[in-house]
Design a protein around this motif. Structure first.
Motif: not given
Length: 168
Positions: A68-73, A75-91
């Protein structure tokens, strides 16, 4: 005594789209829990059922706030029905998982940390005035949480509105 379950962090692919998922299962092999959608398991911790539900909720709420914060900034980080965006780094995902999984053992602090998370969810932005009023373990936790939630995608192509960017 509640039954034991495995809380896990895994990556997967569904219809050609990568995602992160935090979930729990009674099975030892987590790859059986979502069928063949999961590719790799990054974290797996043994919890009681009630603890797994609480920790999973805290992790997923933190990831929801991050998206949600990335959306305010812009940036688009999609939430999927299955899980969270793979654009979020693993660390970043691993640090969020570890933060909540590690701190569940102290129930007194856990309640304070969940209160901070709920407050952070309502305020929607980093507010240093709140952190000024905190001290000790709660202050340190709030700073760690704010640090994890300050993630911004490096790739500017994910910006929704590029109208104010310079041409060169």
């Amino acid at each position: 005594m509640t039954k034991s379950v495995n809380l896990y962090l895994a990556s997967g692919v569904f219809k050609g789209v990568g995602f992160w998922v935090v979930n729990f299962t009674e099975e030892e092999n987590i790859f059986n829990s979502l069928g063949s959608k999961l590719l790799e398991c990054y974290r797996k911790e043994l919890f009681g059922l009630d603890g797994a539900i609480e920790v999973k909720g805290a992790i997923n709420t933190t990831l929801d706030i991050l998206c949600l914060d990335s959306k305010y900034d812009q940036y688009k980080l999609d939430n999927y029905n299955t899980g969270f965006s793979s654009e979020i780094p693993i660390n970043t995902i691993e640090d969020i998982f570890d933060l909540w999984a590690y701190n569940y053992s102290n129930q007194t602090l856990w309640k304070k940390y969940i209160g901070l998370l709920n407050l952070r969810k309502k305020i929607k932005t980093n507010n240093n005035y709140i952190n000024i009023g905190l001290k000790g373990d709660t202050y340190e936790f709030a700073m760690k949480l704010d640090g994890l939630l300050s993630f911004k995608p490096i790739n500017s192509s994910s910006r929704k509105d590029r109208s104010n960017e310079l041409m060169w």
